[in-house]
Design a protein around this motif. Structure first.
Motif, PDB file in Angstrom:
ATOM      1  N   ALA A  92       4.139   8.668  10.413  1.00  0.00           N
ATOM      2  CA  ALA A  92       5.254   8.297  11.076  1.00  0.00           C
ATOM      3  C   ALA A  92       5.651   9.408  12.332  1.00  0.00           C
ATOM      4  CB  ALA A  92       6.561   7.802  10.324  1.00  0.00           C
ATOM      5  N   PHE A  93       6.444   8.637  13.066  1.00  0.00           N
ATOM      6  CA  PHE A  93       6.912   9.822  14.189  1.00  0.00           C
ATOM      7  C   PHE A  93       8.097  10.467  13.522  1.00  0.00           C
ATOM      8  CE2 PHE A  93       9.833  10.822  17.727  1.00  0.00           C
ATOM      9  CZ  PHE A  93       9.070  11.588  18.766  1.00  0.00           C
ATOM     10  N   ASN A  94       8.063  11.801  13.441  1.00  0.00           N
ATOM     11  CA  ASN A  94       8.957  12.561  12.730  1.00  0.00           C
ATOM     12  C   ASN A  94       9.677  13.883  13.535  1.00  0.00           C
ATOM     13  OD1 ASN A  94       7.019  14.196  12.436  1.00  0.00           O
ATOM     14  ND2 ASN A  94       6.770  14.457  10.296  1.00  0.00           N
ATOM     15  N   LEU A  95       9.383  13.674  14.874  1.00  0.00           N
ATOM     16  CA  LEU A  95      10.054  14.971  15.634  1.00  0.00           C
ATOM     17  C   LEU A  95      11.655  14.797  15.647  1.00  0.00           C
ATOM     18  CD1 LEU A  95       7.803  15.257  18.803  1.00  0.00           C
ATOM     19  CD2 LEU A  95       7.866  16.825  16.772  1.00  0.00           C
ATOM     20  N   SER A  96      12.369  15.766  15.280  1.00  0.00           N
ATOM     21  CA  SER A  96      13.894  15.573  15.255  1.00  0.00           C
ATOM     22  C   SER A  96      14.533  15.794  16.666  1.00  0.00           C
ATOM     23  CB  SER A  96      14.467  16.522  14.349  1.00  0.00           C
ATOM     24  OG  SER A  96      14.248  17.996  14.695  1.00  0.00           O
ATOM     25  N   GLY A 150      10.072   8.373  11.057  1.00  0.00           N
ATOM     26  CA  GLY A 150      10.487   8.631   9.579  1.00  0.00           C
ATOM     27  C   GLY A 150       9.692   9.785   9.388  1.00  0.00           C
ATOM     28  N   SER A 151       9.660  10.169   7.929  1.00  0.00           N
ATOM     29  CA  SER A 151       9.169  11.146   7.608  1.00  0.00           C
ATOM     30  C   SER A 151       7.798  11.080   6.719  1.00  0.00           C
ATOM     31  CB  SER A 151       9.996  12.237   6.697  1.00  0.00           C
ATOM     32  OG  SER A 151      10.476  11.590   5.607  1.00  0.00           O
ATOM     33  N   GLY A 152       7.622   9.568   6.489  1.00  0.00           N
ATOM     34  CA  GLY A 152       6.516   9.430   5.849  1.00  0.00           C
ATOM     35  C   GLY A 152       5.377   8.905   6.685  1.00  0.00           C
ATOM     36  N   ASP A 153       4.678   7.931   5.829  1.00  0.00           N
ATOM     37  CA  ASP A 153       3.509   7.308   6.628  1.00  0.00           C
ATOM     38  C   ASP A 153       3.964   5.609   7.025  1.00  0.00           C
ATOM     39  OD1 ASP A 153       1.924   9.500   6.493  1.00  0.00           O
ATOM     40  OD2 ASP A 153       0.931   8.963   4.453  1.00  0.00           O
ATOM     41  N   ILE A 154       2.968   5.404   8.142  1.00  0.00           N
ATOM     42  CA  ILE A 154       3.019   3.987   8.245  1.00  0.00           C
ATOM     43  C   ILE A 154       1.608   3.348   7.621  1.00  0.00           C
ATOM     44  CG2 ILE A 154       2.951   2.233  10.355  1.00  0.00           C
ATOM     45  CD1 ILE A 154       5.594   3.941   9.981  1.00  0.00           C
ATOM     46  N   ASP A 155       1.933   2.219   7.120  1.00  0.00           N
ATOM     47  CA  ASP A 155       0.527   1.636   6.245  1.00  0.00           C
ATOM     48  C   ASP A 155       0.224   0.263   7.211  1.00  0.00           C
ATOM     49  OD1 ASP A 155       0.545   3.542   4.473  1.00  0.00           O
ATOM     50  OD2 ASP A 155       1.803   2.461   2.934  1.00  0.00           O
ATOM     51  N   PHE A 156      -1.324   0.098   7.215  1.00  0.00           N
ATOM     52  CA  PHE A 156      -1.805  -0.852   7.638  1.00  0.00           C
ATOM     53  C   PHE A 156      -2.669  -1.473   6.882  1.00  0.00           C
ATOM     54  CE2 PHE A 156      -0.566   1.717  11.459  1.00  0.00           C
ATOM     55  CZ  PHE A 156       0.053   0.662  12.142  1.00  0.00           C
ATOM     56  N   THR A 157      -2.673  -2.807   6.314  1.00  0.00           N
ATOM     57  CA  THR A 157      -3.514  -3.535   5.320  1.00  0.00           C
ATOM     58  C   THR A 157      -4.629  -4.143   6.137  1.00  0.00           C
ATOM     59  OG1 THR A 157      -1.460  -3.745   3.893  1.00  0.00           O
ATOM     60  CG2 THR A 157      -3.585  -5.189   3.677  1.00  0.00           C
ATOM     61  N   ILE A 158      -5.716  -3.810   5.594  1.00  0.00           N
ATOM     62  CA  ILE A 158      -7.092  -4.200   6.243  1.00  0.00           C
ATOM     63  C   ILE A 158      -7.702  -5.414   5.362  1.00  0.00           C
ATOM     64  CG2 ILE A 158      -9.274  -3.659   7.502  1.00  0.00           C
ATOM     65  CD1 ILE A 158      -6.784  -2.519   8.800  1.00  0.00           C
ATOM     66  N   ASP A 159      -7.874  -6.606   5.824  1.00  0.00           N
ATOM     67  CA  ASP A 159      -8.640  -7.610   4.938  1.00  0.00           C
ATOM     68  C   ASP A 159      -9.801  -8.138   5.435  1.00  0.00           C
ATOM     69  OD1 ASP A 159      -9.087 -10.007   3.392  1.00  0.00           O
ATOM     70  OD2 ASP A 159      -7.288 -11.165   4.152  1.00  0.00           O
TER      71      ASP A 159
END
Length: 228
Positions: free
Chosen positions: A48-52, A160-169
């Motif tokens: 995620a984008f986590n620049l303060s 945020g400080s974590g990850d962004i999730d994408f689900t692939i089907d």
């Protein structure tokens, strides 16, 4: 005082002029790979984008990409009928993530090849033999770096400080033969190395926030007054 005010305005205009947008990315971590459309969904995660502060995320660009390949060969085992045939590969998938609901698909077909009647190259047991005149090795069908879609989701969901999730089907992975006219009564096909690769490219476009620019301009004014 008017002179200092004019200098402050000039400083703010100057700082605004140099506040061009920067970009982070693209991020392409954890590509999803499939060998069958019976496989379960996979998740692609990107940071995620986590620049303060003083940085502001202005926009997000998400590119959905995919590549695929397969090796196909054929053998005509009909001792009476010839055939014209080509190999085909079909790939299709869905991808979902924050502000992204995408679909990618691609069909690749080989040239049409004429197969003669079975020349008994496999013997009585009809061993698979893709050599001519009754067989063919189509080689690798492939495509690379294909853009399935480009999206501009709301930036707030990507901060945020974590990850962004994408689900692939994965929806469809077809590897087959297509006959021009009637097919032969007996034929064999060999499929090797079927693959679908999907990945996500995320680019963050950001600039310093306006309040920070104003503070920098005021700081420049104070410095000018002290020097004066």
């Amino acid at each position: 005082m008017k002179k200092y005010l004019a200098l402050a305005v000039m400083a703010m205009v100057s700082m605004s002029a140099v506040a061009t947008a920067d970009a982070l990315g693209p991020f392409t971590s954890n590509t999803a790979q499939f060998t069958s459309d019976l496989e379960s969904d996979l998740v692609i995660s990107v940071p995620a984008f986590n620049l303060s502060a003083p940085y502001v995320l202005d926009s997000v660009t998400v590119n959905l990409m995919h590549s695929a390949s397969v090796d196909i060969a054929a053998d005509n085992d009909d001792p009476h009928n010839e055939a014209d045939v080509n190999a085909r590969m079909i790939r299709a998938f869905f991808a979902t993530g924050p502000g992204v609901n995408g679909f990618g698909t691609k069909t690749i077909a080989s040239n049409i090849v004429h197969l003669g009647v079975d020349d008994n190259d496999g013997g009585d047991n009809d061993v698979f033999d893709p050599t001519s005149n009754d067989g063919v090795d189509f080689g690798e069908l492939t495509y690379t770096d294909l853009l399935a879609g480009s999206y501009s989701p709301a930036p707030a969901a990507y901060i945020g400080s974590g990850d962004i999730d994408f689900t692939i089907d994965v929806e469809t992975m077809v590897n087959d033969l297509q006959f021009t006219g009637a097919s032969t009564d007996a034929w064999q096909m060999e499929v090797e190395n079927p693959l679908l690769t999907v990945w996500v490219e995320v680019t963050y476009n950001y600039t310093p926030e306006p309040a920070s620019l104003a503070l920098l301009a005021i700081g420049g004014l104070v410095t000018l007054r002290r020097r004066r």
